[in-house]
Design an enzyme around this catalytic site. Structure first.
Site, PDB file in Angstrom:
ATOM      1  N   LYS A 158       1.907  25.188   6.381  1.00 32.46           N
ATOM      2  CA  LYS A 158       2.782  25.358   7.648  1.00 32.46           C
ATOM      3  C   LYS A 158       2.023  24.796   8.870  1.00 32.46           C
ATOM      4  CE  LYS A 158       0.968  29.755   9.403  1.00 32.46           C
ATOM      5  NZ  LYS A 158       1.540  31.156   9.857  1.00 32.46           N
ATOM      6  N   LYS A 168      -7.679  22.907   4.925  1.00 34.57           N
ATOM      7  CA  LYS A 168      -7.045  22.704   3.660  1.00 34.57           C
ATOM      8  C   LYS A 168      -7.217  23.738   2.585  1.00 34.57           C
ATOM      9  CE  LYS A 168      -7.166  17.526   3.695  1.00 34.57           C
ATOM     10  NZ  LYS A 168      -5.581  17.331   3.475  1.00 34.57           N
ATOM     11  N   TYR A 226      11.351  30.907  17.032  1.00 34.39           N
ATOM     12  CA  TYR A 226      11.921  32.519  16.946  1.00 34.39           C
ATOM     13  C   TYR A 226      10.815  33.031  18.177  1.00 34.39           C
ATOM     14  CZ  TYR A 226       8.131  33.162  13.475  1.00 34.39           C
ATOM     15  OH  TYR A 226       6.880  33.343  13.023  1.00 34.39           O
ATOM     16  N   GLY A 280       0.803  -1.250  -0.162  1.00 32.46           N
ATOM     17  CA  GLY A 280       0.064   0.071   0.078  1.00 32.46           C
ATOM     18  C   GLY A 280       0.644   1.159  -0.013  1.00 32.46           C
ATOM     19  N   HIS A 292      -3.407  15.045  16.112  1.00 34.90           N
ATOM     20  CA  HIS A 292      -2.042  15.854  16.052  1.00 34.90           C
ATOM     21  C   HIS A 292      -1.925  17.210  16.870  1.00 34.90           C
ATOM     22  CE1 HIS A 292      -1.204  12.851  12.790  1.00 34.90           C
ATOM     23  NE2 HIS A 292      -1.510  13.713  11.762  1.00 34.90           N
ATOM     24  N   LYS A 326       4.893   2.080   1.258  1.00 41.23           N
ATOM     25  CA  LYS A 326       5.794   2.251   0.337  1.00 41.23           C
ATOM     26  C   LYS A 326       6.384   3.679   0.359  1.00 41.23           C
ATOM     27  CE  LYS A 326       2.921   3.252  -3.626  1.00 41.23           C
ATOM     28  NZ  LYS A 326       2.539   2.825  -5.044  1.00 41.23           N
TER      29      LYS A 326
END
Length: 518
Positions: free
Chosen positions: A365, A359, A401, A40, A273, A44
């Site tokens: 970013k 999206k 930063y 799948g 996430h 890969k």
């Protein structure tokens, strides 16, 4: 003497005389790595390239490792190798050697087994193949280790896990199982999946992978927070006005709309996430660097998050989403979301955590932006210049930063915004930043679960978002249409402004690598 971090927070001595840097990871027998779904896209594009990079850096010594691919696709060993070859990229450091020989040496470690996911026949062949290689590398009685990586849809996890338990468990050492997100679609489905896996494996054997936890800047978060004195007194509600955790892509679904539409931006990005990043930003100092002590503190953060308010949610869908032929007609699935989370504890009470993901936006970013409060009694009247901010850029152009107000050079006493900048490409020019999957696979071999999601952590995360997700699924929240290449719906900027974020106009951070090009 220099040291190498082996993932258990105890340094080991540097290797000598060309000795592999990973020997301690392989003490006590060979390691068999079995990749399910080997034919799948995920395998890969991510799994096998990560294994290759570990191999070429000496972390997977060929004398002690064997790699197996398993899938339903009828292939030979050489057939799988041909599929993978184009995705294995030697590094510049390999160019002094014959790059093709490095790739060939890795591919020679791979054996392919063809079989179904829900019947024993293929697994018995896999077991026989594993045993043959274990006896070859560890002898008939030497210790062995097995890592099963499920690069598969979650729907087949239970069947595959049952067959692993029945046919392929290691009898001479540890067995570890890596599962990919998404871990369910809501609290009930997640708990069902966790229960099925929990009946087969112990929590110590299960590694729920979230690749964001393997990113270099994310891994630096705890070091930045707890190893630097000047952050400690500032990291609280007395000094910080708000925190933004942002994920932006400048492209749409690009033919993957069928998968994305099933989950949407909140399940796909924010619930896992970005929420993991929030935990590391907000957690208290753990008792030690033990993985369990760190994960204990993350769970405390999740349990302190208040229910999400309706008026602190903005959803959007970019105007070309329905043109993707793989997206169901009339879909209302959000491709953008801004959600405000609030943590009810002493450190963060009153500080909004703004989660933003989308999206087809104006840039690509992912970053953490900690915005500090205005300077009290500002004698320079500098508020128009913007607030102090500490920014951690996760991708691309990894950097940390600090935005601050300084005097504009010249004879006039005028203030301007500038930054103290640690850009990784400039500061660490001779260091290759590893991919997240490389780091997490090596952590799995070493048995370090710090950067993996624990079951109670997963449950607490779903408890936060499930009520909102169910209401979205019932159509109780409307996705606002926004143009491709924009910042998203204007209502999202209005929400962030309303909860306290002050946007700096006229200032743009430019990575030093781009400055050089300009």
């Amino acid at each position: 003497m220099s040291t190498i971090n082996t993932g258990n927070n105890l340094p080991c001595e540097s290797p000598k005389d060309g000795e592999s840097a990973s020997l301690k990871s392989f003490e006590g027998g060979c390691v068999s790595i079995i990749v399910f779904g080997a034919s799948g896209d995920l395998a890969k594009k991510k799994t096998f390239p990560a294994l290759f990079n570990l191999f070429r850096q000496g972390f997977l010594p060929g004398s002690q490792v064997q790699i197996f691919g398993y899938a339903r696709t009828p292939l030979t060993d050489e057939g799988l190798r041909d599929r993978l070859r184009g995705y294995l990229k030697p590094a510049k450091s390999d160019l002094s050697k014959d790059p093709s020989s490095v790739v060939k040496a890795f591919l020679d470690l791979i054996t392919y087994v063809h079989g179904n996911y829900d019947t024993e026949e293929g697994y018995l062949k896999l077991e026989q193949s594993i045993v043959e290689h274990e006896e070859l590398k560890s002898g008939e009685e030497g210790p062995t280790k097995r890592l099963f990586y499920l690069a598969l849809p979650p729907s087949v996890y239970p069947a595959v896990s049952q067959m692993i338990k029945k046919c392929c468990m290691n009898k001479r050492g540890w067995t570890r199982v890596v599962v990919e997100k998404p871990f369910g679609k809501d609290l009930a489905s997640s708990e069902e999946l966790s229960g099925q896996l929990g009946q087969l494996f112990t929590e110590e054997q299960i590694y729920r992978i979230d690749h964001y936890l393997g990113k270099e800047i994310v891994q630096n978060l705890l070091v930045m927070r707890f190893a630097n004195r000047f952050f400690l007194p500032l990291w609280n509600r007395d000094n910080i006005d708000n925190v933004q955790i942002v994920f932006k892509e400048d492209f749409g679904t690009e033919g993957r709309g069928g998968y994305f539409d099933e989950y949407g931006i909140i399940r796909d990005i924010i619930q896992n996430h970005l929420l993991q990043v929030l935990c590391l930003v907000a957690m208290e100092k753990p008792v030690s660097l033990s993985p369990e002590h760190i994960r204990d503190e993350k769970v405390k953060v999740l349990r302190a998050i208040e229910p999400i308010k309706d008026d602190e949610v903005v959803l959007g869908q970019y105007d070309g989403y329905l043109n993707d032929p793989t997206v169901p007609k009339g879909s209302t699935t959000p491709t953008f979301a801004t959600i405000v989370l609030r943590i009810h504890n002493e450190r963060w009470d009153g500080v909004p955590f703004i989660m933003k993901a989308g999206k087809a936006l104006d840039s690509r970013k992912a970053e953490i932006r900690v915005q500090f409060k205005d300077v009290p009694g500002d004698i320079y009247r500098c508020q128009k210049q913007g607030r102090n901010e500490f920014v951690m850029r996760l991708q691309p152009s990894e950097a940390m930063y600090m935005k601050l107000t300084v005097k504009q050079p010249g004879l006039e006493m005028s203030a301007t915004q500038s930054e103290l900048d640690l850009s990784y490409r400039q500061r660490y020019q001779d260091i290759v930043i590893p991919e997240a999957y490389e780091r997490l696979l090596l952590d799995t071999i070493r048995g370090d679960q710090q950067h993996f999601v624990r079951r109670d952590e997963l449950r607490a995360a779903w408890e936060i978002f499930t009520p909102l997700l169910h209401r979205i699924d019932r159509g109780e929240f409307k996705s606002l249409i926004y143009p491709e290449g924009s910042r998203g719906p204007p209502e999202a900027d209005q929400l962030t402004e309303r909860v306290g974020y002050v946007r700096t106009h006229g200032y743009i951070w430019i990575p030093p690598s781009l400055k050089a090009e300009l």
